[in-house]
Scaffold this motif. Structure first.
Motif, PDB file in Angstrom:
ATOM      1  N   VAL B 222       0.843  -1.205   0.000  1.00 11.24           N
ATOM      2  CA  VAL B 222       0.000   0.000   0.000  1.00 11.24           C
ATOM      3  C   VAL B 222       0.876   1.251   0.000  1.00 11.24           C
ATOM      4  O   VAL B 222       0.657   2.180  -0.792  1.00 11.24           O
ATOM      5  N   ALA B 223       1.898   1.266   0.843  1.00 14.91           N
ATOM      6  CA  ALA B 223       2.775   2.439   0.914  1.00 14.91           C
ATOM      7  C   ALA B 223       3.462   2.659  -0.428  1.00 14.91           C
ATOM      8  O   ALA B 223       3.606   3.798  -0.884  1.00 14.91           O
ATOM      9  N   THR B 224       3.879   1.576  -1.074  1.00 11.84           N
ATOM     10  CA  THR B 224       4.584   1.698  -2.342  1.00 11.84           C
ATOM     11  C   THR B 224       3.677   2.292  -3.419  1.00 11.84           C
ATOM     12  O   THR B 224       4.088   3.170  -4.170  1.00 11.84           O
ATOM     13  N   VAL B 225       2.421   1.798  -3.494  1.00 12.79           N
ATOM     14  CA  VAL B 225       1.498   2.347  -4.493  1.00 12.79           C
ATOM     15  C   VAL B 225       1.217   3.810  -4.184  1.00 12.79           C
ATOM     16  O   VAL B 225       1.215   4.664  -5.079  1.00 12.79           O
ATOM     17  N   ALA B 226       0.986   4.104  -2.895  1.00 15.55           N
ATOM     18  CA  ALA B 226       0.539   5.451  -2.532  1.00 15.55           C
ATOM     19  C   ALA B 226       1.633   6.488  -2.753  1.00 15.55           C
ATOM     20  O   ALA B 226       1.354   7.612  -3.158  1.00 15.55           O
ATOM     21  N   LEU B 227       2.892   6.117  -2.511  1.00 10.22           N
ATOM     22  CA  LEU B 227       3.964   7.106  -2.495  1.00 10.22           C
ATOM     23  C   LEU B 227       4.128   7.821  -3.835  1.00 10.22           C
ATOM     24  O   LEU B 227       4.240   9.043  -3.887  1.00 10.22           O
ATOM     25  N   TYR B 228       4.131   7.049  -4.931  1.00 15.11           N
ATOM     26  CA  TYR B 228       4.431   7.642  -6.236  1.00 15.11           C
ATOM     27  C   TYR B 228       3.348   8.634  -6.647  1.00 15.11           C
ATOM     28  O   TYR B 228       3.646   9.681  -7.207  1.00 15.11           O
ATOM     29  N   PRO B 285      -6.036   5.607 -13.599  1.00  9.33           N
ATOM     30  CA  PRO B 285      -5.296   4.880 -14.626  1.00  9.33           C
ATOM     31  C   PRO B 285      -3.814   4.751 -14.294  1.00  9.33           C
ATOM     32  O   PRO B 285      -3.197   3.732 -14.581  1.00  9.33           O
ATOM     33  N   TRP B 286      -3.270   5.815 -13.656  1.00  9.00           N
ATOM     34  CA  TRP B 286      -1.870   5.769 -13.266  1.00  9.00           C
ATOM     35  C   TRP B 286      -1.635   4.642 -12.280  1.00  9.00           C
ATOM     36  O   TRP B 286      -0.665   3.906 -12.365  1.00  9.00           O
ATOM     37  N   LEU B 287      -2.569   4.541 -11.333  1.00  7.29           N
ATOM     38  CA  LEU B 287      -2.421   3.520 -10.306  1.00  7.29           C
ATOM     39  C   LEU B 287      -2.411   2.143 -10.923  1.00  7.29           C
ATOM     40  O   LEU B 287      -1.783   1.229 -10.419  1.00  7.29           O
TER      41      LEU B 287
END
Lengths: 471, 351
Positions: B222-228, B285-287
């Motif tokens: 979750v942290a990895t997806v959220a950070l960018y 879409p980015w996610l």
């Protein structure tokens, strides 16, 4: 030989200083926003906002600035100290700093040159006065010089130097006894195939920096050549091109990569045909550029277009079709595939930006003036509109090189395109991620490398944006 | 408004058609079909057997005909053996042993049949439904962490443009947008899950999250997806906030004698959050791209993993379904963001 420690003889003095600076920074970074907020809450309305932050906030702000400077000073001390101490006393950091001496030399020289001529350099000169822009420029130049001098910096060959017994070793491990190699240590450890992680990261910079900026330039050529007429002429052409651009943008990037780069598709020659189409755009762009400007001076026009088509056609035949009659220009198959897919993914976004800018600029008075003078549409697009869109395009160019670097890493991360032994950063992360929890350095070093390069480019873009807004 | 939505839905259908046709074209090239035959019928079969496998299973017809069969506008032929038993064909995939009379003539998307996944050996609808659920969970948590954090950072940075707080938070936002998922994932695992640092707070694999997501196995993905995505939303919020703070009505509120806090919370915040709304919607879409990387890095069998598996094994029907889902997500969020923008901002009316 003993394994190296990280800091060598400098450790006992510098590590406590570093820790103190870090703790001070963390405390100040936590306290400063709190102090600011408290100041706003307690301040008696308009007076507080007029007189700026309160005393507590000014104190924490000063502490924040001080600790940042202290941290920077310690890091510089690590580098300079690492360069200066005796070879035996050097730690891993000191040895890396020593290996990188050509980079420090060129960085210092180029910054001195920029500082000397900053009045005459315009935008680049202004960048030095902008902290974010200067740091960004330094990071980008660092990697550019590292890529240029990769052969001098890397102690080992990134692909062929496989030394038995060095598999998955931690940083600073000395080579096994018959030490006849050129260098005594694997500074950042060995990867799963017993290659030097440090050398691969440095050599990877060369691969990444050879592909990313060039691919971005090509994407801009395609996007500009199609976006200008779409925005300026409008009509059916605009509808068709916008639909196609949105179609490509609606594709999940990774699905597109998989579809374009699988061996079966490559064997069918799909990337080559795409290269054949995409690489035509710079030729078209330059030809129209010269033609529209020098229409009234036939000899000059003929010379310029002849030179463009001759030289460009030669490069085109070599790069896209690998059919250079002289056999000098060619592009390795794997690089071509990666290059084409990255250009293909980037071009539609550039198209949309250029189209939007054109729609805005075509309503200006100087465009109307050119129309009244009877200039042709291509002259107006390329010599009136395009130069006036340069500011936003330059900023987007910097950002887009960073994004292209990320895309290259994504391709490598899924093992697509480049050969599995290629030292580029994405491929190295992919190779190392299986053992990540036990041997973190082989993927960690290229990961930090990608991050620092992209951060540099983004900071540079930010600085350029700020400075161009000031003008 | 209704006309606008209908027109957009039409463009959406056209885009989905073009996109699935391109995917169909690329996955049905002859070498790809041969690879499929070899993975399905055994790697050592001869060229003649490959050709007969392709014909028998309904991959032999011309490309456009088969695209029509997938859509459900053309009947899919059924191959029968000498005794009249069904042995292959598009409509038989996934239902072996069905008698020839019972096999439907049409079995395309229009009939609600999304085909059969040759990789997972199950109907595509089942695979996609199960995977979307898992990815939905990941996305929901990522959004729940990313959006509030990004908005807070953006508002704090934008309320006093050029202050030290602004500079610090802006640099932080730029740093997160420079950290793609495969970089932050590697760094997170090295710090929080590896034996190098020794923290071992979280697990480096989210495989066990399928049975039940816990704090331990789900935090890092979750942290990895959220950070960018966070930095981008924060920068947009900051820009919007900074612009609002220079507006006339803010100056009026200041001059009226309101405290800075009241000005920010009551007058600036609501107007500053309109622009980021669009950006947040367009992050979906980015996610999707980020999710593919994260699921692959943390071994989480969700939608992104289905995409990778499908692409690696040339699973035609699965890839087509994946691209339809992707295009719907992309275009629906664009539509929603346009409608929402118009609804939030009374100055804008959609023609």
């Amino acid at each position: 030989m003993e394994p190296l420690s990280w800091t060598g003889a400098l450790g006992p003095w510098l590590v406590p200083t570093l820790e103190a600076a870090l703790i001070a920074l963390a405390l100040a970074a936590l306290a400063h926003p709190l102090a600011l907020l408290a100041g706003y809450r307690m301040g008696p309305g308009p007076e507080a906002s007029r007189s700026g932050p309160g005393r507590a906030a000014r104190l924490t702000g000063g502490l924040l600035r001080l600790s940042l400077w202290a941290l920077a000073a310690v890091i510089v001390a690590f580098l300079i100290g690492g360069l200066l101490v005796q070879p035996d006393a050097k730690g891993i950091l000191g040895r890396i700093a020593t290996r990188l001496w050509p980079v420090w030399l060129s960085l210092g020289a180029s910054f001195a040159l920029v500082a000397l001529f900053r009045r005459r350099l315009g935008l680049v000169g202004h960048l030095l006065g902008n902290p974010a822009g200067a740091v960004g420029l330094a990071l980008v130049m660092f990697w550019v010089f590292a890529a240029l001098f990769a052969d001098q910096i890397a102690p080992f060959d990134p692909v062929t130097d496989v030394i038995a017994g060095m598999k998955n070793k931690p940083p600073g491990t000395p080579l096994p006894p018959p030490g006849d190699a050129a260098y005594g240590y694997y500074l950042l450890g060995g990867d799963a195939l017993a290659r030097d992680v440090f050398s691969r990261a440095v050599a990877g910079a060369r691969v990444v920096l050879a592909i990313a900026p060039a691919a971005t330039v090509f994407a801009f050529m395609v996007g500009i050549t199609l976006g200008l007429p779409a925005g300026y002429l409008g009509g059916r052409l605009d509808i068709l091109l916008s639909f196609l651009a949105n179609l490509v943008l609606a594709f999940p990037v990774i699905l597109l990569f998989f579809l374009l780069v699988t061996p079966e598709i490559v064997a069918m020659g799909v990337p080559t045909y795409m290269a054949g189409a995409l690489f035509l755009f710079p030729l078209i762009f330059l030809t129209i550029l010269w033609n529209s400007r020098f229409r009234t001076r036939p000899p000059l026009r003929a010379a310029l277009i002849g030179a463009t088509l001759g030289l460009g056609g030669w490069l085109y035949a070599g790069l896209a079709w690998n059919a250079d009659p002289l056999g000098i220009v060619s592009m390795p198959a794997g690089v071509l595939i990666v290059f084409v897919s990255v250009v293909f993914v980037n071009a539609p976004s550039v198209f949309r930006i250029v189209r939007g800018l054109t729609l805005d600029i075509r309503t200006r008075d100087y465009v109307a003036a050119a129309q009244t003078r009877g200039e042709g549409p291509w002259y107006i697009m390329l010599w009136e509109i395009l130069p006036n869109a340069r500011g936003p395009l330059l900023v987007d160019f910097c950002l887009r090189i960073g994004y292209t670097t990320i895309l290259l890493g994504t391709l490598g991360f899924f093992g697509l395109g480049l050969a599995p032994e290629s030292p580029d950063w994405g491929t190295s992360i992919n190779a190392g991620r299986g053992l990540l929890q036990f041997v973190p350095f082989p993927p960690l070093v290229p990961a930090v490398a990608i991050m620092s390069l992209v951060l540099g480019l983004n900071l540079l873009a930010d600085g350029l944006r700020e400075e161009s807004l000031k003008e | 408004m209704a006309g606008f939505i209908i027109r957009r839905l039409g463009v959406m259908a056209l885009t989905a058609l073009s996109m699935t046709f391109i995917v169909f074209l690329l996955t049905n090239l002859q070498p790809n079909l041969e690879k499929l035959a070899k993975t399905q019928a055994g790697a050592r079969i001869t060229d003649a057997e490959v050709a007969s496998w392709i014909d028998r299973n309904g991959y032999g017809a011309p490309m456009l005909t088969r695209y029509g069969e997938w859509l459900g506008v053309l009947p899919a032929p059924l191959t029968t053996d000498a005794d009249g038993r069904a042995i292959g064909g598009r409509c038989l995939r996934g239902h072996p042993g069905l008698a020839a009379e019972e096999v439907p003539r049409f079995c395309g998307v229009l009939q609600g049949d999304w085909g059969y996944s040759t990789k997972f050996r199950r109907p595509v609808t089942e695979v996609i439904a199960e995977r979307l659920q898992r990815t939905g969970l990941l996305m929901a948590w990522a959004f729940a962490t990313m959006v509030p954090l990004a908005l807070i950072v953006g508002v704090l940075a934008g309320m006093r443009e050029g202050s030290a707080l602004d500079r610090g938070l802006s640099t932080l936002s730029i740093a997160t947008t420079s950290t793609p998922e495969y970089v932050s994932g590697v760094i997170f695992v090295a710090i929080f899950a590896s034996s190098m640092v020794g923290l071992k707070w979280f697990t480096g694999s989210a495989k066990s999250a399928v049975e039940g997501a816990t704090f331990q196995n789900f935090t890092l993905p979750v942290a990895t997806v959220a950070l960018y995505g966070m930095g981008y939303i924060a920068r947009m919020t900051r820009a919007s906030m900074a612009e609002v703070m220079t507006a006339q009505y803010i100056r009026t509120a200041r001059l009226k004698g309101l405290s800075f806090r009241a000005v920010v919370l009551r007058h600036a915040l609501r107007n500053a959050l309109i622009a980021p709304f669009t950006v947040i919607m367009l992050q979906f879409p980015w996610l999707l791209t980020g999710v593919v990387i994260v699921e692959s890095l943390f071994v989480y069998p969700g939608f992104g993993d289905a995409l990778v598996q499908g692409a690696q094994n040339n699973d035609i029907d699965l890839l087509l379904a994946v691209s339809v889902v992707a295009v719907i997500v992309v275009l629906a969020t664009q539509l929603l963001s346009d409608i929402g923008y118009a609804a939030l901002n009374p100055r804008i009316r959609v023609a």
